[in-house]
Every structure is written in C-alpha cells, then in structure tokens.
Design a protein around this motif. Structure first.
Motif, PDB file in Angstrom:
ATOM      1  N   VAL A 140       0.835  -1.202   0.000  1.00 51.23           N
ATOM      2  CA  VAL A 140       0.000   0.000   0.000  1.00 51.23           C
ATOM      3  C   VAL A 140       0.868   1.251   0.000  1.00 51.23           C
ATOM      4  N   THR A 141       0.557   2.188  -0.889  1.00 55.13           N
ATOM      5  CA  THR A 141       1.181   3.513  -0.900  1.00 55.13           C
ATOM      6  C   THR A 141       0.080   4.546  -0.735  1.00 55.13           C
ATOM      7  N   VAL A 142       0.182   5.394   0.273  1.00 53.96           N
ATOM      8  CA  VAL A 142      -0.840   6.419   0.476  1.00 53.96           C
ATOM      9  C   VAL A 142      -0.226   7.801   0.318  1.00 53.96           C
ATOM     10  N   VAL A 143      -0.985   8.692  -0.324  1.00 56.38           N
ATOM     11  CA  VAL A 143      -0.562  10.076  -0.490  1.00 56.38           C
ATOM     12  C   VAL A 143      -1.463  10.947   0.368  1.00 56.38           C
ATOM     13  N   MET A 144      -0.857  11.635   1.323  1.00 58.71           N
ATOM     14  CA  MET A 144      -1.613  12.476   2.247  1.00 58.71           C
ATOM     15  C   MET A 144      -1.314  13.949   1.994  1.00 58.71           C
ATOM     16  N   PRO A 145      -2.309  14.823   2.200  1.00 59.33           N
ATOM     17  CA  PRO A 145      -2.010  16.259   2.168  1.00 59.33           C
ATOM     18  C   PRO A 145      -0.943  16.591   3.208  1.00 59.33           C
ATOM     19  N   VAL A 146      -0.171  17.614   2.937  1.00 59.47           N
ATOM     20  CA  VAL A 146       0.928  17.990   3.829  1.00 59.47           C
ATOM     21  C   VAL A 146       0.433  18.239   5.247  1.00 59.47           C
ATOM     22  N   PHE A 147      -0.791  18.765   5.378  1.00 61.97           N
ATOM     23  CA  PHE A 147      -1.307  19.123   6.700  1.00 61.97           C
ATOM     24  C   PHE A 147      -2.161  18.022   7.326  1.00 61.97           C
ATOM     25  N   ALA A 148      -2.082  16.807   6.808  1.00 63.15           N
ATOM     26  CA  ALA A 148      -2.806  15.695   7.417  1.00 63.15           C
ATOM     27  C   ALA A 148      -2.318  15.512   8.853  1.00 63.15           C
ATOM     28  N   PRO A 149      -3.210  15.184   9.787  1.00 61.87           N
ATOM     29  CA  PRO A 149      -2.806  15.026  11.183  1.00 61.87           C
ATOM     30  C   PRO A 149      -1.614  14.095  11.334  1.00 61.87           C
ATOM     31  N   LEU A 150      -0.636  14.529  12.119  1.00 66.56           N
ATOM     32  CA  LEU A 150       0.596  13.772  12.295  1.00 66.56           C
ATOM     33  C   LEU A 150       0.332  12.372  12.826  1.00 66.56           C
ATOM     34  N   VAL A 151      -0.642  12.242  13.720  1.00 68.36           N
ATOM     35  CA  VAL A 151      -0.935  10.931  14.298  1.00 68.36           C
ATOM     36  C   VAL A 151      -1.373   9.946  13.216  1.00 68.36           C
ATOM     37  N   LYS A 152      -2.075  10.427  12.192  1.00 66.68           N
ATOM     38  CA  LYS A 152      -2.522   9.549  11.111  1.00 66.68           C
ATOM     39  C   LYS A 152      -1.359   9.189  10.193  1.00 66.68           C
ATOM     40  N   GLN A 153      -0.473  10.130   9.928  1.00 65.32           N
ATOM     41  CA  GLN A 153       0.708   9.841   9.125  1.00 65.32           C
ATOM     42  C   GLN A 153       1.550   8.746   9.777  1.00 65.32           C
ATOM     43  N   MET A 154       1.803   8.892  11.062  1.00 64.78           N
ATOM     44  CA  MET A 154       2.660   7.956  11.781  1.00 64.78           C
ATOM     45  C   MET A 154       2.032   6.564  11.860  1.00 64.78           C
ATOM     46  N   ARG A 155       0.726   6.511  12.087  1.00 65.58           N
ATOM     47  CA  ARG A 155       0.079   5.208  12.213  1.00 65.58           C
ATOM     48  C   ARG A 155       0.033   4.479  10.878  1.00 65.58           C
ATOM     49  N   ALA A 156      -0.204   5.208   9.783  1.00 67.30           N
ATOM     50  CA  ALA A 156      -0.206   4.560   8.471  1.00 67.30           C
ATOM     51  C   ALA A 156       1.156   3.932   8.184  1.00 67.30           C
ATOM     52  N   ALA A 157       2.215   4.665   8.515  1.00 66.20           N
ATOM     53  CA  ALA A 157       3.564   4.128   8.318  1.00 66.20           C
ATOM     54  C   ALA A 157       3.814   2.920   9.218  1.00 66.20           C
ATOM     55  N   SER A 158       3.287   2.963  10.445  1.00 65.64           N
ATOM     56  CA  SER A 158       3.491   1.854  11.377  1.00 65.64           C
ATOM     57  C   SER A 158       2.807   0.579  10.900  1.00 65.64           C
ATOM     58  N   PHE A 159       1.771   0.708  10.056  1.00 67.34           N
ATOM     59  CA  PHE A 159       1.085  -0.456   9.507  1.00 67.34           C
ATOM     60  C   PHE A 159       1.795  -0.987   8.258  1.00 67.34           C
ATOM     61  N   GLY A 160       2.905  -0.341   7.878  1.00 67.61           N
ATOM     62  CA  GLY A 160       3.697  -0.835   6.762  1.00 67.61           C
ATOM     63  C   GLY A 160       3.466  -0.133   5.447  1.00 67.61           C
ATOM     64  N   ALA A 161       2.645   0.908   5.425  1.00 67.25           N
ATOM     65  CA  ALA A 161       2.391   1.621   4.177  1.00 67.25           C
ATOM     66  C   ALA A 161       3.536   2.577   3.850  1.00 67.25           C
ATOM     67  N   ARG A 162       3.738   2.809   2.556  1.00 72.26           N
ATOM     68  CA  ARG A 162       4.625   3.892   2.122  1.00 72.26           C
ATOM     69  C   ARG A 162       3.797   5.165   2.140  1.00 72.26           C
ATOM     70  N   VAL A 163       4.215   6.149   2.910  1.00 68.47           N
ATOM     71  CA  VAL A 163       3.455   7.386   3.091  1.00 68.47           C
ATOM     72  C   VAL A 163       4.165   8.531   2.377  1.00 68.47           C
ATOM     73  N   LEU A 164       3.456   9.157   1.441  1.00 72.92           N
ATOM     74  CA  LEU A 164       3.978  10.315   0.729  1.00 72.92           C
ATOM     75  C   LEU A 164       3.107  11.523   1.056  1.00 72.92           C
ATOM     76  N   LEU A 165       3.728  12.692   1.264  1.00 73.42           N
ATOM     77  CA  LEU A 165       2.997  13.925   1.546  1.00 73.42           C
ATOM     78  C   LEU A 165       3.031  14.815   0.307  1.00 73.42           C
ATOM     79  N   HIS A 166       1.830  15.282  -0.106  1.00 75.07           N
ATOM     80  CA  HIS A 166       1.777  16.114  -1.301  1.00 75.07           C
ATOM     81  C   HIS A 166       0.510  16.958  -1.285  1.00 75.07           C
ATOM     82  N   GLY A 167       0.643  18.267  -1.520  1.00 72.20           N
ATOM     83  CA  GLY A 167      -0.504  19.154  -1.667  1.00 72.20           C
ATOM     84  C   GLY A 167      -1.121  19.580  -0.345  1.00 72.20           C
ATOM     85  N   SER A 168      -2.076  20.493  -0.446  1.00 69.91           N
ATOM     86  CA  SER A 168      -2.719  21.051   0.747  1.00 69.91           C
ATOM     87  C   SER A 168      -4.099  20.472   0.998  1.00 69.91           C
ATOM     88  N   ASN A 169      -4.604  19.631   0.078  1.00 69.79           N
ATOM     89  CA  ASN A 169      -5.915  19.010   0.273  1.00 69.79           C
ATOM     90  C   ASN A 169      -5.973  17.697  -0.498  1.00 69.79           C
TER      91      ASN A 169
END
Length: 403
Positions: free
Chosen positions: A97-126
């Motif tokens: 799984v690769t997920v693309v999150m807005p730059v301002f996505a809540p930090l707790v959600k970014q960290m948890r997605a990565a902890s589940f093994g996903a590749r997390v990319l930050l891009h855009g404001s929405n």
C-alpha cells in the motif's frame, strides 16, 4: 456517473468483510439523550481497529482485486482514515500500500499509516492535490487506485454500516451521518432506504467544508472552496460523482455546523461518553445539539461517530475551545483600583458568585490615563454562560468597570 452500486452488493460486502471488520456497538446513551431531548443511539465506529468506518470499504475493495493487482499493490489519496484502513488491511492481506496524504494531514494519522507498513507520501494542501500525485503512481508504477469515497466497492463496503444499524436499532426514526466525499452516506443511505424507507437519512457537513451542499445547489459536484475545519476528514473539495448520484436519491436533508459546535460536541463526548472522537465524527452530535434538528425531539436517532483519530495536541486545544463555547471558560477585562484592596475586591466578587480564577494579567502602561487605575484581563471558570452573565452583573454592582 451511473448509480452502479446495488443493495445486493452491500449484502455481499458484509459477508466478505465480516471476519476482518468489527461490528461496533450502537446502544442508547442516556446522557446524550437527556442532553439532546431525543433518544440518541451513538454508532461507535471510532472503535474499529484503525479508528474509523473506512475499514469497511477498504477491505471490501482489497478483497475484490485480481491476483496481479494484489501483487503490484494499491494507492490512494487520503487525509488519514482511508490511508489507515488501507494500510492495516493491506498488511493483513499481504497487499503493498502507498498512500498520499495532504501535507497538513494530522501527524498521528501519518505515523500510524507508516506503522502499519504503508509507504506514506505527503503532497498538496488538500485531497484533490494529493490525488494528482497518487494518479502519477498509477501510471508510473502500475498501482491500482482505490478511491476513498467514490469507488463502487468502497461505497458498498460503507453500506454495511447501514445494515448493522437496522439490526441494532430496528425502529430507528433518523440516522445522522457526516458527509465528506459522500461515500459513507451514499452506501449507508442505500442500505437503509432499501430495508426501511421511512427512516430519515440526515447529512451533516462543517460550514467551512460544505461540498455536498454546494453540489446540491447546482445539481452536480463542483469544486468548493475549503476553510480550515476541525472536521478535517470531511474537507473534500469536490464530492464524489458516483456517491453524489446515489446520495441525492436516499438523503432526505442536510445541515451544516460551525466550528464552535463541533468543538463543543467533541468535549461533550469526552465528558459524557468517555469517548475520544475526531471533529468529523462529532458533527452528528453537533447537529443534534443545535436548533437545526429540533424536530427530532422525542424520536429515536442514531448518530454515526465515524472516527476517533484526532491529534492529541489538537484535542487539548479543542477541549479548551469547547469549554469556551459552553460557557465553562470565560475571559473579560476589568478596570480596578491600583491601590491596596482593588485586586482583593475583584477576587472576592468572583469567589462570591462561585466562579474560579484561572488567570489574571495586569496592564498598566497602555490602560487608563488615570494612574490610580489598572486594567486586568481575567480568565475564569464558570458553570455556563448564564453563570458568567451573573458574574459580570455582580462586578458592575460593586463598582468594577467591566469591558
């Protein structure tokens, strides 16, 4: 976009995902019922393993992939909850799984997605800008895009929530549902209206992110300006075309709620239900607590608390804002004597009314030209807005100028 999601697909989705998704509680809350004046049944979707209803649609979509699609992996643009759901169930099913999150996505959600093994990319404001990057991954890496709210398989998965609610509260009068991209209310509404057409489906959006309301006004999804909102999971600039076509046929009405109401609803859920719910999930309670759904008094109402992934630092600020909104925390300025006894009179008056001083700040240099006076800013804890009004009246009665 045709209405290509059927009730039969929702029923099939329920059987398909049953072993991997929790059946969450939906019992009457006496305290919320007393607060709102109707029989309130909170549907506790924030108790899912990743903290939101998104697991239903994500798992259903993943289970319907071909072997080649599973091998190459999937991607999605998400503010957080869809990303978490895909990451968790992708790991469980062995799908990259690769997920693309807005730059301002809540930090707790970014960290948890990565902890589940996903590749997390930050891009855009929405979400819209994040999807641009996700679409590039589809072309460049051959990933399968799983839409967080407009995919047919995802909508069918979300519809399983409606089936559960009717089993748990068979004679429910109304179900109040948050609206972001529209997938949840489309699937839930289709399931409920098929089995119990008389149940009213009510959508709720933040005033700062009302893309479904905007779509209704013109008859089709349009790009909508978003303002910052506590319901960040609902901040979708354009409602999904497929979700919109389904929802407009099964949703009876929609309302919007302001940021103060959302903050107060989060606080009330912490206090009364001992539940931590994010802004998006708290919007149904915010709507019930407003005057916009006054006609539901005395009825049996399910509120879908769709998610609980709120950043702890944000939660602290939200609780303070909720205290202010409910009149539990108040601030005022007063002019008092700068001679001995002036501050004591102020403190005594506050104490006499049963309020509690949280903070007092003096201002001498920029206050009155009368050097015998001093201006103070006072933060007090009160029971409610009426209590604060009585405090201000008492201060004036004792000759203290309140601004």
């Amino acid at each position: 976009m045709p209405n290509d999601v059927t009730f039969e697909e929702i029923v099939a989705a329920r059987e398909r995902i049953a072993s991997g998704v929790l059946k969450t509680p939906c019992s009457e809350s006496p305290l919320l019922s007393e607060l709102c004046g109707c029989r309130v049944f909170p549907k506790l979707e924030y108790l899912q393993r990743t903290g939101s209803f998104k697991e239903r649609g994500a798992r259903n979509a993943l289970l319907l992939l071909s072997e080649e699609q599973r091998r190459k992996g999937v991607t999605a643009a998400s503010a957080g909850n869809h990303a978490l759901a895909l990451a968790y169930h992708g790991r469980d099913l062995g799908i990259p799984v690769t997920v693309v999150m807005p730059v301002f996505a809540p930090l707790v959600k970014q960290m948890r997605a990565a902890s589940f093994g996903a590749r997390v990319l930050l891009h855009g404001s929405n979400i819209g800008e994040a999807k641009v990057r996700a679409d590039e991954l589809v072309v460049d890496e051959g990933l399968t895009y799983i839409h967080g709210f407009d995919g047919a398989d995802v909508i069918a998965g979300q519809g399983t929530l409606g089936l559960e609610i009717l089993e748990q509260v068979s004679d429910v009068d109304a179900i109040v549902v948050p609206i972001g991209g529209g997938g949840l209310i489309a699937g839930l509404g289709l399931a409920v209206k098929t089995l119990r057409p008389d149940t009213e489906i009510i959508g709720v959006e933040p005033e700062n992110a009302a893309s479904y309301k905007a779509a209704l006004e013109v008859g089709h999804p349009i790009l909508t300006h978003m303002e910052p909102t506590l319901g960040d999971g609902l901040a979708v600039p354009t409602v999904g075309p497929r979700a919109f076509e389904i929802a407009r046929k099964v949703v009876d009405r929609t309302v919007t709620v302001d940021e103060g109401r959302i903050a107060l609803a989060i606080l009330r859920l912490v206090e009364l239900e001992k539940g931590v719910v994010e802004g998006a999930g708290a919007t149904p309670l915010a709507a019930l607590m407003s005057s916009k759904l006054a006609d539901l008094k005395g009825k049996k109402v399910v509120i879908v608390l769709c998610g609980g992934n709120i950043d702890p630092t944000v939660l602290g600020r939200v609780i303070e804002r909720g205290l202010v909104q409910g009149g539990r925390l108040a601030q005022f300025r007063a002019v008092i004597s700068d001679r001995p006894g002036g501050l004591a009179l102020l403190a005594e008056t506050i104490a006499d009314t049963g309020a509690s001083v949280q903070q007092i700040t003096h201002e001498r240099a920029f206050a009155s030209a009368d050097v015998s006076k001093v201006e103070v800013t006072v933060v007090v804890e009160t029971r409610d807005n009426e209590h604060f009004a009585r405090l201000r009246k008492k201060l004036r009665e004792r000759g203290i100028v309140v601004k």
